[in-house]
Design a protein around this motif. Structure first.
Motif, PDB file in Angstrom:
ATOM      1  N   ILE A  25       0.837  -1.200   0.000  1.00  0.00           N
ATOM      2  CA  ILE A  25       0.000   0.000   0.000  1.00  0.00           C
ATOM      3  C   ILE A  25       0.869   1.245   0.000  1.00  0.00           C
ATOM      4  N   TRP A  26       1.858   1.290   0.923  1.00  0.00           N
ATOM      5  CA  TRP A  26       2.560   2.550   1.183  1.00  0.00           C
ATOM      6  C   TRP A  26       3.266   3.130  -0.017  1.00  0.00           C
ATOM      7  N   ARG A  27       4.034   2.304  -0.743  1.00  0.00           N
ATOM      8  CA  ARG A  27       4.783   2.902  -1.853  1.00  0.00           C
ATOM      9  C   ARG A  27       3.840   3.490  -2.894  1.00  0.00           C
ATOM     10  N   TYR A  28       2.700   2.829  -3.107  1.00  0.00           N
ATOM     11  CA  TYR A  28       1.758   3.304  -4.119  1.00  0.00           C
ATOM     12  C   TYR A  28       1.036   4.564  -3.657  1.00  0.00           C
ATOM     13  N   LEU A  29       0.625   4.549  -2.390  1.00  0.00           N
ATOM     14  CA  LEU A  29      -0.127   5.696  -1.878  1.00  0.00           C
ATOM     15  C   LEU A  29       0.775   6.929  -1.752  1.00  0.00           C
ATOM     16  N   ILE A  30       1.925   6.770  -1.069  1.00  0.00           N
ATOM     17  CA  ILE A  30       2.813   7.930  -0.848  1.00  0.00           C
ATOM     18  C   ILE A  30       3.416   8.377  -2.182  1.00  0.00           C
ATOM     19  N   GLY A  31       3.898   7.417  -2.970  1.00  0.00           N
ATOM     20  CA  GLY A  31       4.469   7.758  -4.277  1.00  0.00           C
ATOM     21  C   GLY A  31       3.440   8.449  -5.157  1.00  0.00           C
ATOM     22  N   GLY A  32       2.217   7.930  -5.131  1.00  0.00           N
ATOM     23  CA  GLY A  32       1.136   8.524  -5.921  1.00  0.00           C
ATOM     24  C   GLY A  32       0.839   9.951  -5.484  1.00  0.00           C
ATOM     25  N   ILE A  33       0.810  10.179  -4.162  1.00  0.00           N
ATOM     26  CA  ILE A  33       0.530  11.534  -3.650  1.00  0.00           C
ATOM     27  C   ILE A  33       1.628  12.504  -4.089  1.00  0.00           C
ATOM     28  N   ILE A  34       2.891  12.075  -3.967  1.00  0.00           N
ATOM     29  CA  ILE A  34       4.007  12.946  -4.374  1.00  0.00           C
ATOM     30  C   ILE A  34       3.896  13.264  -5.868  1.00  0.00           C
ATOM     31  N   PHE A  35       3.598  12.232  -6.656  1.00  0.00           N
ATOM     32  CA  PHE A  35       3.421  12.423  -8.103  1.00  0.00           C
ATOM     33  C   PHE A  35       2.283  13.406  -8.379  1.00  0.00           C
ATOM     34  N   GLY A  36       1.160  13.228  -7.683  1.00  0.00           N
ATOM     35  CA  GLY A  36      -0.010  14.090  -7.901  1.00  0.00           C
ATOM     36  C   GLY A  36       0.291  15.546  -7.587  1.00  0.00           C
ATOM     37  N   LEU A  37       1.065  15.776  -6.516  1.00  0.00           N
ATOM     38  CA  LEU A  37       1.467  17.149  -6.167  1.00  0.00           C
ATOM     39  C   LEU A  37       2.226  17.777  -7.336  1.00  0.00           C
ATOM     40  N   GLY A  38       3.155  17.011  -7.908  1.00  0.00           N
ATOM     41  CA  GLY A  38       3.952  17.515  -9.020  1.00  0.00           C
ATOM     42  C   GLY A  38       3.151  17.664 -10.301  1.00  0.00           C
ATOM     43  N   TRP A  39       2.208  16.742 -10.510  1.00  0.00           N
ATOM     44  CA  TRP A  39       1.373  16.753 -11.722  1.00  0.00           C
ATOM     45  C   TRP A  39       0.513  18.024 -11.755  1.00  0.00           C
ATOM     46  N   GLY A  96      14.723  14.030  -9.758  1.00  0.00           N
ATOM     47  CA  GLY A  96      13.798  13.451  -8.777  1.00  0.00           C
ATOM     48  C   GLY A  96      13.902  11.934  -8.739  1.00  0.00           C
ATOM     49  N   THR A  97      13.959  11.317  -9.904  1.00  0.00           N
ATOM     50  CA  THR A  97      14.097   9.860  -9.973  1.00  0.00           C
ATOM     51  C   THR A  97      15.444   9.424  -9.390  1.00  0.00           C
ATOM     52  N   PHE A  98      16.501  10.199  -9.696  1.00  0.00           N
ATOM     53  CA  PHE A  98      17.828   9.892  -9.145  1.00  0.00           C
ATOM     54  C   PHE A  98      17.809   9.992  -7.610  1.00  0.00           C
ATOM     55  N   THR A  99      17.145  11.022  -7.097  1.00  0.00           N
ATOM     56  CA  THR A  99      17.059  11.205  -5.642  1.00  0.00           C
ATOM     57  C   THR A  99      16.305  10.037  -4.999  1.00  0.00           C
ATOM     58  N   TYR A 100      15.239   9.580  -5.669  1.00  0.00           N
ATOM     59  CA  TYR A 100      14.528   8.393  -5.159  1.00  0.00           C
ATOM     60  C   TYR A 100      15.494   7.210  -5.050  1.00  0.00           C
ATOM     61  N   GLY A 101      16.308   7.013  -6.080  1.00  0.00           N
ATOM     62  CA  GLY A 101      17.280   5.918  -6.062  1.00  0.00           C
ATOM     63  C   GLY A 101      18.255   6.034  -4.899  1.00  0.00           C
ATOM     64  N   LEU A 102      18.622   7.284  -4.578  1.00  0.00           N
ATOM     65  CA  LEU A 102      19.563   7.516  -3.470  1.00  0.00           C
ATOM     66  C   LEU A 102      18.967   7.150  -2.118  1.00  0.00           C
ATOM     67  N   VAL A 103      17.686   7.486  -1.921  1.00  0.00           N
ATOM     68  CA  VAL A 103      17.088   7.360  -0.574  1.00  0.00           C
ATOM     69  C   VAL A 103      16.109   6.196  -0.459  1.00  0.00           C
ATOM     70  N   MET A 104      15.927   5.414  -1.520  1.00  0.00           N
ATOM     71  CA  MET A 104      14.856   4.416  -1.528  1.00  0.00           C
ATOM     72  C   MET A 104      14.910   3.421  -0.370  1.00  0.00           C
ATOM     73  N   LYS A 105      16.132   3.083   0.055  1.00  0.00           N
ATOM     74  CA  LYS A 105      16.240   2.074   1.123  1.00  0.00           C
ATOM     75  C   LYS A 105      15.722   2.599   2.464  1.00  0.00           C
ATOM     76  N   LYS A 106      15.640   3.921   2.589  1.00  0.00           N
ATOM     77  CA  LYS A 106      15.162   4.506   3.843  1.00  0.00           C
ATOM     78  C   LYS A 106      13.657   4.763   3.835  1.00  0.00           C
ATOM     79  N   LEU A 107      13.016   4.502   2.694  1.00  0.00           N
ATOM     80  CA  LEU A 107      11.586   4.823   2.575  1.00  0.00           C
ATOM     81  C   LEU A 107      10.713   3.593   2.823  1.00  0.00           C
ATOM     82  N   PRO A 108       9.510   3.793   3.380  1.00  0.00           N
ATOM     83  CA  PRO A 108       8.577   2.657   3.516  1.00  0.00           C
ATOM     84  C   PRO A 108       8.058   2.238   2.141  1.00  0.00           C
ATOM     85  N   HIS A 109       8.000   0.933   1.877  1.00  0.00           N
ATOM     86  CA  HIS A 109       7.518   0.461   0.575  1.00  0.00           C
ATOM     87  C   HIS A 109       6.302  -0.453   0.707  1.00  0.00           C
TER      88      HIS A 109
END
Lengths: 137, 185
Positions: free
Chosen positions: A79-93, A124-137
């Protein structure tokens, strides 16, 4: 050449995005304000036909151009990666008025500013790659 | 005939053609998902040396980069050969809502207040474009896809994760539109 057919499909995609006005910041604002059916009509038609087509491909085990079966991989359950990732995407969209595809269509259309938007999308995608291990998925 | 192509296309024509593109990509042995290109471009730039997420065989993704280059060509062709230069006909209520935020009614397809060269070289204008792009790039990879991968491909395959993502798109989009945009603009 193998890549030529993808170049042609991309060109068609760019034309559809431009001619449907889906590349316009105004249309995205109108969508998020629920003030017109236009964007919902586009996405709704694509998804309705998509559901039908995917059903037919699965039912008749249709094959691709190379004779391989067309396989659909289920997305990983979470749930988390889709919901949080989706919200971040929507803000940018809603801010930039463009998802990744329409960004590059806009560049071709002549909007130089979209080069900046697209470069920061790569950052932004590069930054995700940098911090992905610290994020809830 | 050309006049027909120069008008904006009705929603169902566009929706139909998007599904045609999705099915042709499946028929060509690939799948529709545009934001993967952002990851590929990181890998092509050598980001794989720093972060293992970008250390993959990006050459296998060249079909999608070809699709990306085609999209740029499609935008160019649309502007120079398939456009009658008309302004986007958004609803009157959107025009008046945006006027309150200082965005003028459409004269083309994008508002000058955000996408003109003058705006790009102003601090506020640059930050808006950069932040918008950054959030799209970060969010699409976090969610594992964008509008094409989740909203079109994923929902067509009845994927619950894609539905959750699309709900997220709207939570974020509504928050930006109604809460943050009035503060930013």
């Amino acid at each position: 050449m193998k890549l030529l057919k993808f170049l042609a499909l991309g060109t068609l995609f760019g034309i559809v995005m431009a001619k449907s006005e889906a590349l316009s910041w105004y249309r995205i604002q109108e969508m998020f304000r629920f003030q017109a059916f236009h964007m919902y009509g586009i996405i709704g038609t694509a998804v309705t036909l998509g559901v039908l087509g995917v059903f037919i491909i699965k039912k008749y085990n249709l094959r691709d151009i190379n004779g391989n079966p067309i396989i659909f991989y289920p997305k990983e359950k979470s749930i988390w990666r889709y919901l949080i990732g989706g919200i971040i995407f929507g803000l940018g969209w809603a801010l930039s008025g463009a998802c990744p595809g329409p960004m590059v269509v806009n560049i071709g259309y002549g909007f130089v500013s979209m080069i900046v938007v697209f470069l920061f999308a790569i950052i932004g995608t590069f930054t995700y790659g940098l911090v992905m291990k610290k994020l809830p998925h | 005939m050309l006049a027909f192509f120069q008008q904006p296309w009705t929603w169902w024509v566009s929706g139909l053609l998007i599904s045609v593109i999705m099915f042709l990509l499946l028929f060509f042995g690939q799948s529709f998902g545009f934001s993967s290109n952002l990851r590929t471009l990181c890998a092509v730039s050598g980001a794989g040396k720093l972060v293992s997420f970008f250390d993959f065989n990006w050459r296998s993704q060249m079909w999608n980069i070809a699709f990306l280059i085609g999209s740029v060509i499609g935008g160019f062709v649309s502007h120079y050969y398939l456009s009658n230069g008309s302004a986007v006909k958004i609803s009157e209520s959107t025009v008046s809502d945006l006027a309150k935020l200082g965005i003028s009614a459409p004269k083309s397809i994008q508002p000058d207040e955000l996408f003109s060269i003058e705006s790009l070289f102003s601090l506020k204008g640059f930050i808006i474009l950069a932040l918008g792009g950054f959030l799209v790039g970060f969010g699409s990879r976090y969610a594992g896809g964008c509008t094409s991968g989740h909203a079109i491909s994923g929902l067509s395959n009845l994927q619950l994760p894609s539905l959750i993502t699309v709900i997220g798109f709207f939570i974020g989009g509504l928050l930006m539109t109604f809460v943050l945009l009035p503060l930013i603009l």
